[in-house]
Design a protein around this motif. Structure first.
Motif, PDB file in Angstrom:
ATOM      1  N   GLY A 330      15.536  -7.989   3.713  1.00  0.00           N
ATOM      2  CA  GLY A 330      15.678  -9.442   3.690  1.00  0.00           C
ATOM      3  C   GLY A 330      16.780  -9.952   4.602  1.00  0.00           C
ATOM      4  N   ALA A 331      16.726 -11.274   4.819  1.00  0.00           N
ATOM      5  CA  ALA A 331      17.700 -11.928   5.691  1.00  0.00           C
ATOM      6  C   ALA A 331      19.114 -11.655   5.210  1.00  0.00           C
ATOM      7  N   ARG A 332      20.009 -11.428   6.140  1.00  0.00           N
ATOM      8  CA  ARG A 332      21.453 -11.297   5.920  1.00  0.00           C
ATOM      9  C   ARG A 332      21.840 -10.124   5.023  1.00  0.00           C
ATOM     10  N   CYS A 333      20.942  -9.207   4.762  1.00  0.00           N
ATOM     11  CA  CYS A 333      21.350  -7.964   4.094  1.00  0.00           C
ATOM     12  C   CYS A 333      22.270  -7.187   5.025  1.00  0.00           C
ATOM     13  N   GLU A 334      23.148  -6.376   4.431  1.00  0.00           N
ATOM     14  CA  GLU A 334      23.991  -5.476   5.225  1.00  0.00           C
ATOM     15  C   GLU A 334      23.782  -4.060   4.712  1.00  0.00           C
ATOM     16  N   LEU A 335      23.360  -3.180   5.599  1.00  0.00           N
ATOM     17  CA  LEU A 335      23.161  -1.779   5.205  1.00  0.00           C
ATOM     18  C   LEU A 335      23.981  -0.921   6.152  1.00  0.00           C
ATOM     19  N   LEU A 336      24.962  -0.226   5.614  1.00  0.00           N
ATOM     20  CA  LEU A 336      25.930   0.478   6.455  1.00  0.00           C
ATOM     21  C   LEU A 336      26.040   1.943   6.069  1.00  0.00           C
ATOM     22  N   ARG A 340      19.916   4.667   3.448  1.00  0.00           N
ATOM     23  CA  ARG A 340      18.516   5.008   3.751  1.00  0.00           C
ATOM     24  C   ARG A 340      17.619   4.195   2.838  1.00  0.00           C
ATOM     25  N   VAL A 341      16.630   3.552   3.411  1.00  0.00           N
ATOM     26  CA  VAL A 341      15.683   2.773   2.607  1.00  0.00           C
ATOM     27  C   VAL A 341      14.327   3.469   2.689  1.00  0.00           C
ATOM     28  N   TRP A 342      13.733   3.712   1.538  1.00  0.00           N
ATOM     29  CA  TRP A 342      12.462   4.451   1.489  1.00  0.00           C
ATOM     30  C   TRP A 342      11.284   3.587   1.969  1.00  0.00           C
ATOM     31  N   PRO A 343      10.222   4.207   2.440  1.00  0.00           N
ATOM     32  CA  PRO A 343       9.101   3.462   3.017  1.00  0.00           C
ATOM     33  C   PRO A 343       8.559   2.401   2.054  1.00  0.00           C
ATOM     34  N   GLY A 344       8.252   1.236   2.607  1.00  0.00           N
ATOM     35  CA  GLY A 344       7.591   0.197   1.821  1.00  0.00           C
ATOM     36  C   GLY A 344       8.487  -0.571   0.873  1.00  0.00           C
ATOM     37  N   VAL A 345       9.752  -0.174   0.750  1.00  0.00           N
ATOM     38  CA  VAL A 345      10.651  -0.855  -0.189  1.00  0.00           C
ATOM     39  C   VAL A 345      11.031  -2.233   0.363  1.00  0.00           C
ATOM     40  N   THR A 346      11.088  -3.235  -0.514  1.00  0.00           N
ATOM     41  CA  THR A 346      11.527  -4.571  -0.101  1.00  0.00           C
ATOM     42  C   THR A 346      12.900  -4.863  -0.691  1.00  0.00           C
ATOM     43  N   ILE A 347      13.812  -5.282   0.143  1.00  0.00           N
ATOM     44  CA  ILE A 347      15.121  -5.751  -0.340  1.00  0.00           C
ATOM     45  C   ILE A 347      15.149  -7.254  -0.086  1.00  0.00           C
ATOM     46  N   PRO A 348      15.378  -8.042  -1.148  1.00  0.00           N
ATOM     47  CA  PRO A 348      15.299  -9.502  -0.982  1.00  0.00           C
ATOM     48  C   PRO A 348      16.406 -10.050  -0.078  1.00  0.00           C
ATOM     49  N   ASP A 349      16.215 -11.269   0.387  1.00  0.00           N
ATOM     50  CA  ASP A 349      17.219 -11.923   1.224  1.00  0.00           C
ATOM     51  C   ASP A 349      18.595 -11.825   0.559  1.00  0.00           C
ATOM     52  N   VAL A 350      19.583 -11.503   1.312  1.00  0.00           N
ATOM     53  CA  VAL A 350      20.969 -11.383   0.839  1.00  0.00           C
ATOM     54  C   VAL A 350      21.055 -10.434  -0.358  1.00  0.00           C
ATOM     55  N   GLY A 351      20.173  -9.463  -0.411  1.00  0.00           N
ATOM     56  CA  GLY A 351      20.080  -8.558  -1.569  1.00  0.00           C
ATOM     57  C   GLY A 351      21.152  -7.492  -1.595  1.00  0.00           C
ATOM     58  N   ILE A 352      21.663  -7.077  -0.453  1.00  0.00           N
ATOM     59  CA  ILE A 352      22.744  -6.083  -0.396  1.00  0.00           C
ATOM     60  C   ILE A 352      23.757  -6.551   0.623  1.00  0.00           C
ATOM     61  N   ARG A 353      25.010  -6.656   0.185  1.00  0.00           N
ATOM     62  CA  ARG A 353      26.086  -7.096   1.089  1.00  0.00           C
ATOM     63  C   ARG A 353      27.281  -6.161   0.920  1.00  0.00           C
ATOM     64  N   TYR A 354      28.070  -6.055   1.967  1.00  0.00           N
ATOM     65  CA  TYR A 354      29.334  -5.343   1.856  1.00  0.00           C
ATOM     66  C   TYR A 354      30.489  -6.342   1.908  1.00  0.00           C
ATOM     67  N   SER A 355      30.145  -7.603   2.000  1.00  0.00           N
ATOM     68  CA  SER A 355      31.185  -8.631   2.022  1.00  0.00           C
ATOM     69  C   SER A 355      30.691  -9.787   1.170  1.00  0.00           C
ATOM     70  N   THR A 356      31.565 -10.720   0.828  1.00  0.00           N
ATOM     71  CA  THR A 356      31.173 -11.795  -0.088  1.00  0.00           C
ATOM     72  C   THR A 356      31.036 -13.141   0.602  1.00  0.00           C
ATOM     73  N   ASP A 357      31.227 -13.179   1.907  1.00  0.00           N
ATOM     74  CA  ASP A 357      31.158 -14.457   2.631  1.00  0.00           C
ATOM     75  C   ASP A 357      29.715 -14.854   2.926  1.00  0.00           C
ATOM     76  N   VAL A 358      28.965 -15.011   1.825  1.00  0.00           N
ATOM     77  CA  VAL A 358      27.531 -15.287   1.972  1.00  0.00           C
ATOM     78  C   VAL A 358      27.309 -16.701   2.482  1.00  0.00           C
TER      79      VAL A 358
END
Ligand code: GDD
Ligand code: MG
Length: 358
Positions: A330-336, A340-358
């Motif tokens: 999803g939009a604005r996710c951060e993956l660092l 690893r994201v498995w095939p076909g998995v959906t992460i919603p917009d802003v679903g994973i962040r490493y910072s809080t300045d959303v």
């Protein structure tokens, strides 16, 4: 030694677990690297050296290899395949190709190594020293992940220490060997055998002549995401040699049918696959974008692999990550840092962040 009278065998039966989830759908040696299946680079180097006959030792996802390479004629080679129903390990894989070998000498390769080793020089060294087996050796910063191979002052191998925590030297097994045919015939059949843990130590204790051939050409094992990304970028930039790329050299390799939006910056040896869509303002730095993936406006991909048909949403950040085929970030996710994201998995917009300045 005439390379046309030497067999080549390539071990391609491993499961490539360190490259999951990409290796859930393709065997490691077939993952696209600088736009070609990795094995194409190795096969073209073998063909370039003058070798004609190649046997692929397959097991995991075996059918994929023959579909891609057929009889090998497109590469100027004569390719045959052997299949292990049960993976027999690296030694068992070598024993298993024996019935297809035609000559007295065989070059054996791990199927995941990107290397500039001069194969004819390796063969000449083997012949001049009248070795039973010769091993290509290289020096690396951290030998613990490899087979550590100390040699004496004549280049004779004195020990073979696979993945030891306490390596006595930085000299390691580069995953390319010359075997005399009669030595291959000594490898036990019908069970799992490790060439590193069983065959090499056994040859040394039986007093066979095992020689090291050390060089300082380009070398990288492509078995981890970090190395895969680096190796791919090095191919694109012409730092790693591959006759299959016909002299391509640049900051980026964009394939036919890919579309690139305005203001997108593609650098660091990035590759964009066929039919991929790169949105406006995207930044790709050392990115490997497989065919059909979509990277939407303003996203940043650094040193990461984006699987077939995956979608990266607007302004997402992927750094040192692996995104499986068809995943949807999803939009604005951060993956660092190795995410690893498995095939076909959906992460919603802003679903994973490493910072809080959303
Ligand atoms: N046919 C067959 N059968 N092939 C296999 C099997 C098997 O059971 N298991 C592994 N292979 C193939 C893999 O597909 C790969 O191409 C090659 O053998 C080596 O396996 P890896 O899993 O990549 O080994 P590694 O990277 O941990 O270590 C090996 O390579 C290092 C250099 O890259 C060892 O040979 C080390 O000693 C060496 O330093
Ligand atoms: Mg490996």
């Amino acid at each position: 030694m005439n390379a046309a009278e030497v067999d080549a065998a390539i071990l391609v039966g491993g499961k490539g677990t360190r490259l999951r989830p990409l290796t859930l759908s393709a065997p490691k040696p077939m993952l696209p690297t600088a736009g070609l299946p990795f094995l194409t680079h190795l096969l073209s180097r073998i063909a370039d050296a003058g070798v004609k006959h190649v046997v692929l030792g397959t097991s995991y996802k075996a059918e994929v290899f023959e579909k891609e390479f057929g009889d090998g004629s497109a590469l100027g080679l004569d390719i045959e395949y052997v299949f292990e129903e049960q993976p027999r390990g690296t030694g068992g894989g070598i024993a298993n190709v024996a019935s297809k070998l035609r000559y007295d000498t065989a070059l054996i390769f791990n199927g995941d190594v990107l290397s500039g080793c001069d194969l004819n020089a390796l063969l000449s060294s083997h012949e001049e020293r009248q070795a039973d087996v010769s091993l290509h050796l290289v020096r690396v910063g951290d030998p613990r992940a490899f087979g550590c191979v100390p040699t004496d002052s004549d280049g004779g191998v004195t020990a073979f220490l696979e993945k030891t925590q306490d390596p006595p030297t930085d000299q390691i097994n580069a995953g390319c060997y010359v075997f005399n045919r009669d030595v291959i015939d000594r490898i036990p059949t019908g069970r799992e055998v490790s060439v590193e843990r069983e065959v090499f130590p056994g040859l040394l204790s039986d007093g066979l002549k095992v020689c090291g051939y050390v060089d300082a050409t380009y070398w990288r094992d492509m078995g981890t995401p970090e190395d895969f990304v680096r190796g791919s970028a090095d191919l694109v930039r012409g730092i790693a040699p591959s006759p299959a790329l016909k002299g391509h050299r640049g900051e980026q390799l964009v394939h036919d049918g890919a579309s690139i939006g305005p203001g997108a910056l593609i650098i660091g040896g990035s590759v964009v696959g066929r039919g991929a869509e790169i949105g406006p303002g995207v930044r790709l730095d050392g990115a490997v974008i497989f065919d059909g993936a979509h990277v939407e406006a303003g996203a940043v991909i650094e040193r990461s692999i984006i699987g077939f048909g995956a979608r990266i949403g607007p302004r997402a950040l992927i750094r040192d990550g692996v995104i499986g085929d068809g995943a949807n970030i999803g939009a604005r996710c951060e993956l660092l840092r190795g995410a690893r994201v498995w095939p076909g998995v959906t992460i919603p917009d802003v679903g994973i962040r490493y910072s809080t300045d959303v």
